[in-house]
Scaffold this motif. Structure first.
Motif, mmCIF file in Angstrom:
data_model
loop_
_atom_site.group_PDB
_atom_site.id
_atom_site.type_symbol
_atom_site.label_atom_id
_atom_site.label_comp_id
_atom_site.label_asym_id
_atom_site.label_seq_id
_atom_site.Cartn_x
_atom_site.Cartn_y
_atom_site.Cartn_z
ATOM 1 N N SER A 25 0.847 -1.202 0.000
ATOM 2 C CA SER A 25 0.000 0.000 0.000
ATOM 3 C C SER A 25 0.877 1.245 0.000
ATOM 4 N N ALA A 26 1.972 1.204 0.788
ATOM 5 C CA ALA A 26 2.890 2.349 0.852
ATOM 6 C C ALA A 26 3.553 2.573 -0.501
ATOM 7 N N THR A 27 3.944 1.495 -1.172
ATOM 8 C CA THR A 27 4.566 1.616 -2.507
ATOM 9 C C THR A 27 3.583 2.275 -3.472
ATOM 10 N N ASP A 28 2.335 1.806 -3.439
ATOM 11 C CA ASP A 28 1.323 2.396 -4.321
ATOM 12 C C ASP A 28 1.164 3.881 -4.007
ATOM 13 N N PHE A 29 1.131 4.206 -2.710
ATOM 14 C CA PHE A 29 0.929 5.597 -2.305
ATOM 15 C C PHE A 29 2.041 6.488 -2.849
ATOM 16 N N LEU A 30 3.283 6.013 -2.741
ATOM 17 C CA LEU A 30 4.430 6.834 -3.163
ATOM 18 C C LEU A 30 4.521 6.964 -4.684
ATOM 19 N N GLU A 31 3.800 6.099 -5.405
ATOM 20 C CA GLU A 31 3.783 6.208 -6.869
ATOM 21 C C GLU A 31 2.793 7.282 -7.343
ATOM 22 N N ARG A 32 1.971 7.782 -6.415
ATOM 23 C CA ARG A 32 0.985 8.810 -6.791
ATOM 24 C C ARG A 32 1.663 10.171 -6.933
ATOM 25 N N SER A 33 0.999 11.080 -7.652
ATOM 26 C CA SER A 33 1.559 12.429 -7.828
ATOM 27 C C SER A 33 1.563 13.159 -6.478
ATOM 28 N N GLU A 34 2.347 14.246 -6.404
ATOM 29 C CA GLU A 34 2.421 15.008 -5.146
ATOM 30 C C GLU A 34 1.047 15.489 -4.707
ATOM 31 N N VAL A 35 0.297 16.032 -5.657
ATOM 32 C CA VAL A 35 -1.005 16.609 -5.287
ATOM 33 C C VAL A 35 -1.993 15.506 -4.865
ATOM 34 N N ALA A 36 -1.875 14.334 -5.513
ATOM 35 C CA ALA A 36 -2.756 13.217 -5.129
ATOM 36 C C ALA A 36 -2.402 12.724 -3.721
ATOM 37 N N ARG A 37 -1.088 12.697 -3.423
ATOM 38 C CA ARG A 37 -0.668 12.292 -2.061
ATOM 39 C C ARG A 37 -1.141 13.311 -1.033
ATOM 40 N N ALA A 38 -1.012 14.605 -1.383
ATOM 41 C CA ALA A 38 -1.447 15.657 -0.454
ATOM 42 C C ALA A 38 -2.936 15.516 -0.163
ATOM 43 N N GLY A 39 -3.706 15.291 -1.216
ATOM 44 C CA GLY A 39 -5.160 15.141 -1.046
ATOM 45 C C GLY A 39 -5.502 13.982 -0.125
ATOM 46 N N ALA A 40 -4.803 12.878 -0.331
ATOM 47 C CA ALA A 40 -5.080 11.695 0.492
ATOM 48 C C ALA A 40 -4.656 11.933 1.944
ATOM 49 N N LEU A 41 -3.517 12.651 2.108
ATOM 50 C CA LEU A 41 -2.993 12.856 3.473
ATOM 51 C C LEU A 41 -3.932 13.685 4.349
ATOM 52 N N ILE A 42 -4.791 14.468 3.723
ATOM 53 C CA ILE A 42 -5.776 15.208 4.531
ATOM 54 C C ILE A 42 -6.645 14.211 5.292
ATOM 55 N N GLY A 43 -6.847 13.036 4.665
ATOM 56 C CA GLY A 43 -7.730 12.034 5.274
ATOM 57 C C GLY A 43 -9.172 12.474 5.087
#
Ligand SMILES: Cc1cc2nc3c(=O)[nH]c(=O)nc-3n(C[C@H](O)[C@H](O)[C@H](O)COP(=O)(O)O)c2cc1C
Length: 217
Positions: free
Chosen positions: A125-143
């Motif tokens: 799951s972490a590998t998949d997460f890190l493959e996402r774009s910066e903005v997609a990761r930021a969006g997800a990190l908001i929860g």
């Protein structure tokens, strides 16, 4: 007022010359046939051919459905990723049985997959997460996916803050991000036909073997 019923009735479906579907010589597994069809969709420039509807049920048996992106497919199944905090994440943690539906309109092709969503674990799951774009990761990190949002300014501000976090700490991981694999037990391939002689081929998993059969349209 416009007559919507007439408007809808006059809209065309299954237009153009649709492919035949030779069911005499199909691959041993639905995974292989799915890949063949996905490649046809990509070659024909079907828009977003990797978008699929995933259906879930909640603990009371109420169904729910939404569109997600297919992340991968291999001999184990079909992969997608999302937040465990979202409605679908909670539903899957209670009832792991799901259905996936693909529809490629220009080709008149539909694929229906029924099975169980398996959590692929922290590392994948972490590998998949890190493959996402910066903005997609930021969006997800908001929860908070699928929780109530008071106003859009709060979202804008949260995105700015999380984007800064991602830029400062590029390997930051959202702990609730989950990669799932849908392990199928039934997969149906539907090829539409302008004369309504639609071709349906369903694979069922029987004692670890995939058994294909034709269905009445
Ligand atoms: C084309 C498309 C692709 C999408 N891809 C994803 C995705 O990969 N992961 C995701 O969590 N939501 C994705 N969404 C948003 C979901 O449809 C949905 O709104 C969101 O995940 C919340 O669903 P839930 O409240 O049922 O959990 C996508 C929507 C569209 C239209």
């Amino acid at each position: 007022m416009e007559n919507v019923k007439v408007l809808l009735r006059n809209l065309k479906v299954l237009k153009g010359s649709l492919d035949d579907f030779n069911t005499n010589d199909v691959p041993e597994t639905p995974h292989e046939l799915f890949l063949e069809w996905l490649h046809i969709a990509i070659r024909n420039e079907v828009p977003e051919p990797h978008a699929m509807t995933i259906s879930t049920v909640d603990s009371e048996g109420n169904p729910d459905a939404r569109v997600l992106i297919l992340k991968n497919i291999d001999e184990n199944g079909w992969y997608f990723a999302t937040s465990a905090e979202s409605s679908k994440g909670k539903q899957i943690s209670e009832v792991a049985k799901v259905a996936l539906t693909f529809y490629w309109p220009a080709l008149g092709k539909q694929v229906r997959i029924r099975g169980t969503a398996i959590d692929m674990g922290r590392e994948r799951s972490a590998t998949d997460f890190l493959e996402r774009s910066e903005v997609a990761r930021a969006g997800a990190l908001i929860g908070k996916q699928s929780n109530s949002l008071l106003n859009r300014e709060i979202l804008d501000q949260a995105l700015i803050e999380k984007l800064e976090d991602v830029k400062e700490t590029p390997d930051l991981i959202y702990s609730q991000w989950k990669l799932y694999c849908v392990q199928a037990n039934q997969v149906e391939f539907w090829q539409g036909n302008v004369d309504r002689k639609h071709i349906r081929l369903k694979y069922r998993l029987h004692e670890n073997q995939w058994v294909p059969e034709l269905l009445w349209p």
